[in-house]
Enzyme design. Structure first.
Site: not given
Length: 338
Positions: A14, A112, A142, A222
């Site tokens: 990131i 996170g 995300c 994903h």
């Protein structure tokens, strides 16, 4: 115009993308990037001529021994900045926060970390205004970002009653798939709802959303499947019009050969996106199905890229250099080619 001085702590998946995005803004200045590693990852920052800072004196000496020019330590980077974006690994950022607070420095963490770390979770199209002038915020993960973009678009159109989603989650980031992850198996998350649904509610408590998640043996992205009960019967055209109110949703078709996440990744590379990144949610419009008041759709999330534009907007909101959400979103979109 005085540019906002932005620091990035953590130059990984990131962090490197945030640093590049900051550099693309005409109202921001990248003061430097900080890390603890001395390998190829931070050497890429040197190649890009980004000022490199070490977390502390120990890591500063390690970097120097590896031939890396070091501009200083995290303490000096903090002193030179207006705001810092913490892109360190999960749970590490929480340990850095006291340093930022002690220096009265605005800061951003990512998904996170727990919502309680900042007391505010951010998604640009949803709650930009609530972040203006705050000392800190948390850009949600995300998956949560994608949930908020799509469901908020339906909510704005008065179509959303409740949503139930199944998430197929990549096992690990591509660059470290040789170090861990899963192979030849599927791993369902034990808890229902999985954490993404409740996480979306930290941004919008009114959302009636439940998620279930499965970890799958691939690394590119994903994939989400959604079943939404709408407030009334609606047509497919009406739903698509509502979805298109999000400027960060990309509508794709099977007929164009974009039938899998690897094809979408190749498309982004062909378009010249840095790292082949896709900042948008890629939603299959020819798969989308409406049956009376029920809506079914699927989309792909680039886990490495989708939060980057959100982070840029969060910088503007916290520092107050732009108080209008749409102005910031447009500016970010244009700078990143969205």
């Amino acid at each position: 115009m005085n540019k906002i001085k932005v620091a990035v702590n953590g130059y990984g998946v990131i962090g490197k993308r945030v640093a590049d995005a900051v550099l693309a803004q005409d109202d921001m200045e990248l003061v430097g990037v900080c890390d603890v590693v001395s390998d190829w990852r931070i050497k890429m920052a040197v190649e890009k001529e980004y000022p490199v800072f070490a977390f502390d004196d120990l890591h500063k000496n390690q970097m120097k021994d590896a031939g890396i020019p070091v501009a200083g330590t995290l303490a000096e980077l903090i002193e030179a900045s207006d705001i810092i974006v913490d892109c360190t690994p999960k749970k590490v950022a929480a340990g850095n926060i006291e340093k930022y607070k002690a220096a009265n420095l605005k800061f951003i963490v990512h998904g996170g970390e727990k919502h309680e770390v900042t007391g505010h979770s951010f998604s640009a199209e949803n709650n930009y205004e609530t972040a203006i002038g705050r000392d800190s915020t948390r850009v949600v993960s995300c998956n949560t970002t994608s949930i908020l973009r799509t469901l908020t678009a339906l909510k704005r159109a008065g179509l959303l009653k409740k949503a139930r989603g199944t998430l197929l989650r990549r096992a690990t980031d591509p660059w470290e798939s040789h170090l861990g992850g899963i192979m030849n198996t599927l791993v369902p998350e034990q808890e229902i709802p999985s954490h993404q649904g409740p996480d979306a509610q930290t941004v919008d408590p009114e959302l009636d959303v439940i998620t279930a998640a499965v970890k799958v043996p691939q690394t590119l992205s994903h994939l989400h499947y959604w079943n939404v009960q709408m407030t009334r019967n609606a047509s497919k055209e009406e739903v698509l019009t509502a979805m298109k109110s999000s400027t960060r949703t990309l509508f794709i078709n099977y007929d164009d050969g974009l039938s899998a996440n690897n094809a979408i990744k190749e498309w982004m590379l062909a378009k010249g996106r840095p790292y082949g990144d896709m900042y948008e949610v890629a939603l299959w419009q020819d798969m989308l199905k409406v049956v009376n008041d029920e809506l079914f759709y699927a989309y792909v999330v680039d886990n490495q890229a989708i939060v980057i534009p959100e982070t840029i907007d969060a910088i503007r909101a916290l520092t107050g250099i732009e108080t209008n959400a749409q102005n910031s979103i447009l500016k970010t979109n244009q700078s990143l080619g969205i």
